[in-house]
Motif scaffolding. Structure first.
Motif: not given
Length: 184
Positions: A43-48, A51-58, A80-83, A167-174
């Protein structure tokens, strides 16, 4: 179904389906899926990724003048959908525990989602063509300027909080990789 809200309805139905799957896992395992196990991680990986697609593609499509990969209105609907769906999946990934950096990331996620909903409302108040270009003359010039100012102010809040979120998400993943994988 209202024409202008198609992406909201699709996101709503996707979240209903995800909730059904989540509920099925809860019933079968008799526990809330832990964030560190297969279903929670999934769930976390697909959701993230959403979210990355939301942030970058648009953003890439919006800033690309030479490449026209579809209408801007379609990209905004995808954004909006992915967000909405991505953060919902990340919320389910938390196992309803909001401690440490993961809790801060979840809080930032919710702030960005609420900010996005506000931004969508402001954006839809400015009349546009199907390609997302503002239509001149339908509103008074002063009202159009007020809408543009609101949108610029909204961008000054939404974008930096979104950057802090990632930034927080990448720190969490790391940290999750370090503590859960490398220290074993």
């Amino acid at each position: 179904m209202l024409r202008g809200n198609k992406e909201l309805w699709l996101a709503f139905f996707a979240m209903i389906a995800i909730t059904g799957l989540y509920a099925l896992v809860v019933v079968l395992t008799r526990e809330i899926p832990p964030a560190g196990e297969l279903f929670g991680h999934g769930m976390g990986i697909v959701g993230f990724i959403f979210m990355l697609m939301t942030e970058t593609l648009y953003s890439l499509r919006k800033r690309s003048r030479s490449v026209t990969w579809g209408r801007m209105s379609a990209w905004l609907k995808f954004h909006i959908f992915t967000g909405l769906v991505g953060p919902y999946m990340v919320l389910l990934h938390t196992s309803w525990k909001f401690n440490g950096i993961a809790g801060a990331t979840t809080l930032l996620t919710m702030i960005v989602v609420v900010s996005g909903i506000i931004g969508r409302y402001i954006f839809t108040r400015i009349p546009r063509t199907l390609d997302g270009l503002e239509i001149e003359g339908t509103l008074s010039q002063e009202a159009l300027k007020h809408g543009r100012r609101l949108l610029a102010l909204w961008h000054m809040v939404h974008i930096p909080i979104g950057m802090a979120l990632f930034i927080s998400a990448f720190v969490h993943i790391g940290a999750a990789l370090y503590y859960a994988t490398f220290l074993r």
